[in-house]
Design a protein around this motif. Sequence first.
Motif, PDB file in Angstrom:
ATOM      1  N   VAL A   1      -4.891   0.401  26.268  1.00 15.11           N
ATOM      2  CA  VAL A   1      -4.317  -0.845  25.784  1.00 15.11           C
ATOM      3  C   VAL A   1      -3.891  -0.641  24.335  1.00 15.11           C
ATOM      4  CG1 VAL A   1      -6.570  -1.737  25.064  1.00 15.11           C
ATOM      5  CG2 VAL A   1      -4.686  -3.345  25.480  1.00 15.11           C
ATOM      6  N   ASN A   2      -2.763  -1.209  23.965  1.00 15.53           N
ATOM      7  CA  ASN A   2      -2.323  -1.152  22.574  1.00 15.53           C
ATOM      8  C   ASN A   2      -2.520  -2.523  21.933  1.00 15.53           C
ATOM      9  OD1 ASN A   2      -0.656   0.780  20.648  1.00 15.53           O
ATOM     10  ND2 ASN A   2       0.027  -1.308  20.267  1.00 15.53           N
ATOM     11  N   LEU A   3      -3.491  -2.598  21.019  1.00 16.08           N
ATOM     12  CA  LEU A   3      -3.750  -3.842  20.312  1.00 16.08           C
ATOM     13  C   LEU A   3      -2.918  -3.919  19.034  1.00 16.08           C
ATOM     14  CD1 LEU A   3      -7.600  -4.123  20.863  1.00 16.08           C
ATOM     15  CD2 LEU A   3      -5.741  -5.033  22.266  1.00 16.08           C
ATOM     16  N   GLY A   4      -2.744  -2.824  18.383  1.00 22.31           N
ATOM     17  CA  GLY A   4      -1.667  -2.635  17.432  1.00 22.31           C
ATOM     18  C   GLY A   4      -1.690  -3.338  16.088  1.00 22.31           C
ATOM     19  N   THR A   5      -1.246  -2.602  15.081  1.00 22.27           N
ATOM     20  CA  THR A   5      -0.918  -3.193  13.794  1.00 22.27           C
ATOM     21  C   THR A   5       0.257  -4.145  14.001  1.00 22.27           C
ATOM     22  OG1 THR A   5       0.689  -1.471  13.268  1.00 22.27           O
ATOM     23  CG2 THR A   5      -1.590  -1.059  12.644  1.00 22.27           C
ATOM     24  N   TYR A   6       0.508  -4.980  13.024  1.00 19.49           N
ATOM     25  CA  TYR A   6       1.630  -5.917  13.128  1.00 19.49           C
ATOM     26  C   TYR A   6       2.491  -5.764  11.885  1.00 19.49           C
ATOM     27  CZ  TYR A   6       4.226 -10.282  13.736  1.00 19.49           C
ATOM     28  OH  TYR A   6       5.225 -11.221  13.891  1.00 19.49           O
ATOM     29  N   GLY A   7       3.740  -5.478  12.085  1.00 21.88           N
ATOM     30  CA  GLY A   7       4.624  -5.292  10.945  1.00 21.88           C
ATOM     31  C   GLY A   7       6.073  -5.394  11.355  1.00 21.88           C
ATOM     32  N   LYS A   8       6.933  -4.837  10.510  1.00 20.17           N
ATOM     33  CA  LYS A   8       8.368  -4.904  10.763  1.00 20.17           C
ATOM     34  C   LYS A   8       9.028  -3.595  10.333  1.00 20.17           C
ATOM     35  CE  LYS A   8       8.495  -9.901   9.723  1.00 20.17           C
ATOM     36  NZ  LYS A   8       9.032 -10.945   8.810  1.00 20.17           N
ATOM     37  N   ASP A   9      10.145  -3.309  10.997  1.00 19.95           N
ATOM     38  CA  ASP A   9      11.063  -2.235  10.581  1.00 19.95           C
ATOM     39  C   ASP A   9      10.435  -0.843  10.576  1.00 19.95           C
ATOM     40  OD1 ASP A   9      12.883  -4.230  10.303  1.00 19.95           O
ATOM     41  OD2 ASP A   9      13.004  -4.170   8.124  1.00 19.95           O
ATOM     42  N   ALA A  10       9.597  -0.545  11.558  1.00 27.09           N
ATOM     43  CA  ALA A  10       9.074   0.824  11.679  1.00 27.09           C
ATOM     44  C   ALA A  10      10.247   1.792  11.779  1.00 27.09           C
ATOM     45  CB  ALA A  10       8.185   0.933  12.913  1.00 27.09           C
ATOM     46  N   HIS A  11      10.124   2.930  11.119  1.00 28.38           N
ATOM     47  CA  HIS A  11      11.123   3.999  11.073  1.00 28.38           C
ATOM     48  C   HIS A  11      12.322   3.645  10.189  1.00 28.38           C
ATOM     49  CE1 HIS A  11       9.788   6.366  14.920  1.00 28.38           C
ATOM     50  NE2 HIS A  11       8.761   5.854  14.259  1.00 28.38           N
ATOM     51  N   LYS A  12      12.322   2.474   9.571  1.00 30.57           N
ATOM     52  CA  LYS A  12      13.375   2.113   8.632  1.00 30.57           C
ATOM     53  C   LYS A  12      12.808   2.162   7.208  1.00 30.57           C
ATOM     54  CE  LYS A  12      15.413  -1.091  11.997  1.00 30.57           C
ATOM     55  NZ  LYS A  12      15.798  -2.513  12.251  1.00 30.57           N
ATOM     56  N   TRP A  13      13.683   2.154   6.215  1.00 32.68           N
ATOM     57  CA  TRP A  13      13.187   2.256   4.834  1.00 32.68           C
ATOM     58  C   TRP A  13      12.506   0.968   4.374  1.00 32.68           C
ATOM     59  CZ3 TRP A  13      14.763  -0.624   0.571  1.00 32.68           C
ATOM     60  CH2 TRP A  13      15.915  -1.393   0.733  1.00 32.68           C
ATOM     61  N   THR A  14      12.698  -0.100   5.135  1.00 30.49           N
ATOM     62  CA  THR A  14      12.025  -1.357   4.829  1.00 30.49           C
ATOM     63  C   THR A  14      10.749  -1.540   5.651  1.00 30.49           C
ATOM     64  OG1 THR A  14      13.589  -2.364   6.370  1.00 30.49           O
ATOM     65  CG2 THR A  14      14.058  -2.611   4.013  1.00 30.49           C
ATOM     66  N   GLU A  15      10.201  -0.461   6.197  1.00 34.75           N
ATOM     67  CA  GLU A  15       8.951  -0.539   6.962  1.00 34.75           C
ATOM     68  C   GLU A  15       7.873  -1.235   6.143  1.00 34.75           C
ATOM     69  OE1 GLU A  15       5.491   2.338   8.938  1.00 34.75           O
ATOM     70  OE2 GLU A  15       7.349   3.233   8.176  1.00 34.75           O
ATOM     71  N   ARG A  16       7.157  -2.168   6.817  1.00 36.61           N
ATOM     72  CA  ARG A  16       6.105  -2.908   6.126  1.00 36.61           C
ATOM     73  C   ARG A  16       5.105  -3.438   7.144  1.00 36.61           C
ATOM     74  NH1 ARG A  16      10.892  -5.322   6.699  1.00 36.61           N
ATOM     75  NH2 ARG A  16      11.108  -7.565   7.079  1.00 36.61           N
ATOM     76  N   VAL A  17       3.883  -3.598   6.688  1.00 39.31           N
ATOM     77  CA  VAL A  17       2.820  -4.080   7.559  1.00 39.31           C
ATOM     78  C   VAL A  17       2.349  -5.448   7.069  1.00 39.31           C
ATOM     79  CG1 VAL A  17       0.988  -2.902   6.249  1.00 39.31           C
ATOM     80  CG2 VAL A  17       0.617  -3.506   8.656  1.00 39.31           C
ATOM     81  N   ASN A  18       2.094  -6.334   8.016  1.00 36.37           N
ATOM     82  CA  ASN A  18       1.588  -7.659   7.697  1.00 36.37           C
ATOM     83  C   ASN A  18       0.085  -7.572   7.457  1.00 36.37           C
ATOM     84  OD1 ASN A  18       0.252 -10.323   8.609  1.00 36.37           O
ATOM     85  ND2 ASN A  18       2.386 -10.910   8.251  1.00 36.37           N
ATOM     86  N   LEU A  19      -0.347  -7.925   6.258  1.00 40.06           N
ATOM     87  CA  LEU A  19      -1.754  -7.763   5.878  1.00 40.06           C
ATOM     88  C   LEU A  19      -2.682  -8.777   6.542  1.00 40.06           C
ATOM     89  CD1 LEU A  19      -1.251  -6.996   2.071  1.00 40.06           C
ATOM     90  CD2 LEU A  19      -1.482  -5.371   3.955  1.00 40.06           C
TER      91      LEU A  19
END
Length: 554
Positions: free
Chosen positions: A514-532
């Motif tokens: 199962v993938n419970l996963g981090t939550y963020g945006k723009d993986a593999h893009k220069w604006t990659e970021r994770v929601n804290l």
Amino acid sequence: MVYANEAKRIEDLTKDLVRVKSINGTEGEKDIGLFLEKRLREIPYFKDRPNQVITKVIDNDPLCRRSVFALLKGHGGSKKTVILHGHTDTVGLSGYGKLADFACDPDRLQEEMARLDKLGMLDLSDEVRADLKSADYMFGRGSSDMKSGDAVFIILLEELSASDTLNGNLLLMLNPVEENLHTGVIDSIDVLLDLKEKYNLDYVLAINNDFTCPSSPDDRFLHIYTGVGGKILPSFYIHGRETHVGQCFEGLDASAVAAAILERIQLSRDFCDTEGSEPTFPPSVLKIKDLKKWYNVQTAAEALVYFNYYVHEESMDSITKKLLHAAEEAYDTVESHLNAEAQWFFKMRNEPYKSVHYKKQILTYDDLYKLTCERCPGTDIPSELEKICENELSNGTDLREIPVAMIRYLIETAGITEPAVVLYYAAPYCPHNTFTEKDGKLMDIIRESASEVGKKYSVSYKIHPYYPSLSDSSYLRIDDDDSSVAALRDNFPAMNKLYPIPVDKIKKLNIPAVNLGTYGKDAHKWTERVNLPVTMHILPDLIREVLRHVFTVK
């Protein structure tokens, strides 16, 4: 139990991990393995049990990249074991431009992004700008995909090792080389089997923490994936008929056929696997090129095109038939276009023209191999192909293109002079790993845990049957039956040499994921970021809740 400063410790460790520039295929992948081993050995539980931190350097790896394991034994002698696994490599820094020097330092990166944005020197969307100004996001390469996930696992392991609440076992597994060939987890299969036997472990579930993201700008759900889709790499070698551009209608341009195949397959719904409740993403072209080695005024005699192709449950036989049909349609389109344009051209010149129709051959690699063996019964074709493969490997040829040399040999040996399209499969092959009816209790646990955590934090979860991207979880259970695997092997030139997958060992493991996963945006893009807030606060509670249920279910 409330853990002091848990979110802050996860955030700090995430920053430390991001600062190790572990770009896939670089020395940094070795460095992060060393960093992780050192960090785990500092945990008091593992200081007292150093043999329960294990490292495995990938066999024959020139960079000496390693997977790192840590086994936490629970109380009460339970055999039940949950694997917490993540990857430690990242994609490169393409796209960062002037920010590349800061891409792996979250604090400096955000400062520099804010400074350049204030000066009007960054082209940011309103969404990215708002996230940059908020306190809810950490930017940086690997922040979301997936070093924050690794940090969550390590801090959880550290906390649970200091308590007496764990009624089962946890095995942390952190692997390199996820972003392309997955050789880190493949190389770890033997370690998992050895640990299973040595410590009498019963692997009941694998939890991955790979990144998740909104499915659309208006998506307000968090997402859980109870399984992972598969991936194959269908590749088409095109053998055309070259001609001088001054006699351009007298040949068949291999590049034109490759382009027509791309046009037919790229992003086409016809190749989405619609088994289950959600379709796969359609195929995406990953490379297209002619095989000319230098400039000349001759049309291309050879070309190559290959695709990323996701699979949920469709058999390899079915997929192969569809791809062959698409190749035939593409070939016919090119030939029809050639004749239509030639007829117009020669009519304008008042010259006669006879339509061209070649004896086309649309083949699988296995078809071509059998045809060559039939035409050349006295030739030791397997030995010749093995020599070609070894030679190409020693020359550093890309794994996906080594079969081209093998196919070229078969075509020449079989005496094929007419145009041909040969379909083959290449690395990587990711099996699909899905929940089955036997995993009903696990599904109930996931639903119940999501409901409880959702109520606590006023968030809503959606549960999906397949992780929509590629994942190391593919190599912990394989759903393809023997005939489907055989169909892949038959058309995957030198698979045992170029991409050996220990299918029998994977079936022996048979671990649902199962993938419970981090939550963020723009993986593999220069604006990659994770929601804290989600990743550092909610996610650890969700994992704890799943573990609590798993270890209490009889």
